[in-house]
Design a protein around this motif. Sequence first.
Motif, PDB file in Angstrom:
ATOM      1  N   MET A  18      19.741 -30.511   7.581  1.00 23.50           N
ATOM      2  CA  MET A  18      19.291 -29.000   7.899  1.00 23.50           C
ATOM      3  C   MET A  18      20.422 -28.470   8.847  1.00 23.50           C
ATOM      4  SD  MET A  18      17.467 -26.608   7.587  1.00 23.50           S
ATOM      5  CE  MET A  18      15.822 -26.961   7.125  1.00 23.50           C
ATOM      6  N   ARG A  19      20.759 -28.947   9.739  1.00 21.32           N
ATOM      7  CA  ARG A  19      21.848 -28.597  10.902  1.00 21.32           C
ATOM      8  C   ARG A  19      22.939 -28.695   9.921  1.00 21.32           C
ATOM      9  NH1 ARG A  19      21.078 -25.637  13.975  1.00 21.32           N
ATOM     10  NH2 ARG A  19      22.899 -24.521  12.775  1.00 21.32           N
TER      11      ARG A  19
ATOM     12  N   SER B 116      12.846 -31.867   2.126  1.00 19.42           N
ATOM     13  CA  SER B 116      12.768 -33.179   2.511  1.00 19.42           C
ATOM     14  C   SER B 116      12.348 -33.534   4.075  1.00 19.42           C
ATOM     15  CB  SER B 116      14.051 -33.918   2.052  1.00 19.42           C
ATOM     16  OG  SER B 116      15.199 -33.537   2.978  1.00 19.42           O
ATOM     17  N   GLY B 117      12.532 -32.587   4.748  1.00 22.23           N
ATOM     18  CA  GLY B 117      12.238 -32.626   6.330  1.00 22.23           C
ATOM     19  C   GLY B 117      13.550 -33.492   7.118  1.00 22.23           C
TER      20      GLY B 117
ATOM     21  N   SER C 235      21.448 -23.698  -0.774  1.00 22.92           N
ATOM     22  CA  SER C 235      20.836 -24.700  -1.441  1.00 22.92           C
ATOM     23  C   SER C 235      20.401 -25.951  -0.715  1.00 22.92           C
ATOM     24  CB  SER C 235      21.679 -25.000  -2.851  1.00 22.92           C
ATOM     25  OG  SER C 235      21.049 -25.957  -3.534  1.00 22.92           O
ATOM     26  N   ALA C 236      21.361 -26.398   0.107  1.00 22.90           N
ATOM     27  CA  ALA C 236      21.268 -27.524   0.739  1.00 22.90           C
ATOM     28  C   ALA C 236      20.259 -27.266   2.121  1.00 22.90           C
ATOM     29  CB  ALA C 236      22.616 -28.009   1.490  1.00 22.90           C
ATOM     30  N   VAL C 237      20.222 -25.896   2.535  1.00 24.38           N
ATOM     31  CA  VAL C 237      19.372 -25.723   3.397  1.00 24.38           C
ATOM     32  C   VAL C 237      17.837 -25.918   2.897  1.00 24.38           C
ATOM     33  CG1 VAL C 237      18.286 -23.727   4.747  1.00 24.38           C
ATOM     34  CG2 VAL C 237      20.566 -24.155   4.959  1.00 24.38           C
ATOM     35  N   ARG C 238      17.513 -25.433   1.585  1.00 26.29           N
ATOM     36  CA  ARG C 238      16.422 -25.467   0.986  1.00 26.29           C
ATOM     37  C   ARG C 238      16.064 -27.019   0.730  1.00 26.29           C
ATOM     38  NH1 ARG C 238      18.524 -20.819  -1.429  1.00 26.29           N
ATOM     39  NH2 ARG C 238      19.166 -22.109  -3.268  1.00 26.29           N
TER      40      ARG C 238
END
Length: 95
Positions: A53-54, A47-48, A39-42
Amino acid sequence: MTDDERWLVIDGRRWRRTDPALPEDVVEALKSHLGQARSAVRQAKRSGDDAAMRRARDRVQVAKTGLGERGPEWWDVAEADRLLQARDALDQLAE
């Protein structure tokens, strides 16, 4: 152990199954962390935010490794070491 017990095929792609020797409570906790990380990846994609993302992808990696779905093939590792790896993953994800 047969290939069917080691691999899951979805749409022609082969995926490693979760280590069947792991206790159910450990699997449930790791899968919960995995879902949160995905979910955090999405969210990070939307949000860019490259740093977020990492971090999220790193958490996915830790959870998948703890489940035995990445890293050394679980059937080649002693059961005690696999359980230790799963518990270490939970400790990392709890931080």
